[in-house]
Design an enzyme around this catalytic site. Structure first.
Site, PDB file in Angstrom:
ATOM      1  N   GLY A  31       0.407  -1.347  -0.254  1.00  0.00           N
ATOM      2  CA  GLY A  31       0.070   0.303   0.079  1.00  0.00           C
ATOM      3  C   GLY A  31       0.893   1.833  -0.365  1.00  0.00           C
ATOM      4  N   GLY A  36       5.506   4.602  -8.709  1.00  0.00           N
ATOM      5  CA  GLY A  36       6.031   3.315  -8.610  1.00  0.00           C
ATOM      6  C   GLY A  36       4.855   2.345  -8.967  1.00  0.00           C
ATOM      7  CG  HIS A  37       3.111   0.705  -5.911  1.00  0.00           C
ATOM      8  ND1 HIS A  37       3.217   2.278  -4.303  1.00  0.00           N
ATOM      9  CD2 HIS A  37       3.885  -0.250  -4.871  1.00  0.00           C
ATOM     10  CE1 HIS A  37       3.730   1.248  -3.575  1.00  0.00           C
ATOM     11  NE2 HIS A  37       4.634   0.153  -3.529  1.00  0.00           N
ATOM     12  N   GLY A 147       9.273  -4.127  -8.021  1.00  0.00           N
ATOM     13  CA  GLY A 147       9.894  -3.040  -9.055  1.00  0.00           C
ATOM     14  C   GLY A 147      11.215  -3.373  -9.160  1.00  0.00           C
TER      15      GLY A 147
END
Ligand code: PAF
Length: 290
Positions: A31, A36-37, A147
């Site tokens: 979360g 990036g997420h 990532g």
């Protein structure tokens, strides 16, 4: 977007998607979602449908002295961001469901888990590989997206998938950076303004090393010296490690070779930041990716 909190329901939904011949993609997160997420979600959507994003702040990957309690939690904002991207399912299990009373089985990827991040954060990768294996077992994704900022984590998860013959392809996606080069991370939110300014030195250090490589430097120890020198110019930073390592073993190397990483871990105040740069040989040339 459907939000699922229970393991049983998640299993049913994911297994039905597989049975329907669909390609299931999983993006595991803790979360506090940032660009990036979201880039992982977009990558997943290019290859898979449905895409399931998980949000679970995994207690087993935090050491007792780490930031589990104060780790940023913003479920409503995260849900809205995932809705906007048209993610199919948000899986947000509770800690009680993931680690019920009596839980006692952990998975450890030997060797790789004890170097660098594993050395500085004992037990961290045991917690990561355990929770990721549980998520893989619950969702049984065809592909899972991670990532490259957490390069050692991605490498460990790939090794676990290989060693345990998992039916999940581990996909590593590029680092997403702020305008000044700082790699995006949920922990950046902890930085005080002056620490945030100093944190840009991580990118500057990698970029300086990149320039040295472009100018012909191949001595890994000298390049590590360059990283340390640039980081050392920022008094608010203290370096945990700055090294050139083999990208498969995460052992230090003395000369650049086919597949390396320049890796950094730095404290800005109490906040630990990591970053890396890939150095790969392609068609006889060294290609450096920040
Ligand atoms: O990278 C993260 O956010 C976490 O380590 C992961 C992979 C979601 C496991 O908790």
């Amino acid at each position: 977007m459907e939000t699922i909190h229970t393991l049983e329901w998640m299993k049913q939904v994911a297994r039905q998607a597989r049975a329907d011949g669909r390609l299931v993609g999983l993006v595991p997160t803790m979360g506090a979602l940032h660009e990036g997420h979201l880039s992982l979600i977009r990558a997943a959507q290019q290859q898979c449908s449905p895409v399931i994003a998980s949000i679970f702040v995994n207690p087993t990957q935090f050491a007792p002295n780490e930031d589990l309690e104060k780790y940023p939690r913003q479920m409503e904002a995260d849900r809205a961001a995932l809705e906007e991207l048209r993610v199919d399912t948000l899986f947000a299990p509770t800690a009680k469901e993931m680690y019920p009373e009596g839980f006692g089985t952990y998975v450890t990827v030997e060797g790789l888990s004890t170097r660098l991040e594993g050395k500085s954060r004992p037990g961290h990768f045991r917690g990561v590989s355990t929770v990721v294996l549980k998520l893989f077992e619950i969702v049984q994704p065809h592909c899972a997206f991670f990532g490259r900022k957490d390069a050692q984590q991605a490498r460990i998860i790939r090794q676990m998938a290989t060693d345990l013959n998992l039916d999940t392809r581990v996909v590593t996606c590029p680092i997403v950076r702020e305008a000044d080069g700082l790699a995006m991370s949920s922990r950046n939110a902890y930085l005080k303004p002056e620490e945030r300014r100093a944190a840009a030195a991580l990118y500057r250090a990698l970029d300086k090393a990149r320039k040295e490589i472009a100018a012909g430097e191949r001595d890994a120890l000298r390049l590590a010296g360059v990283l340390r020198r640039v980081l050392g110019e920022e008094k608010l930073l203290s370096v945990d490690y700055a090294e050139i390592v083999d990208a498969d073993t995460f052992e230090s190397v003395t000369r650049l070779r086919r597949n390396c990483l320049a890796v950094l871990a730095v404290f800005a105040g109490k906040t630990r930041l990591i970053d890396n740069m890939a150095i790969e040989e392609k068609e006889g040339e060294l290609v450096v990716t920040l």
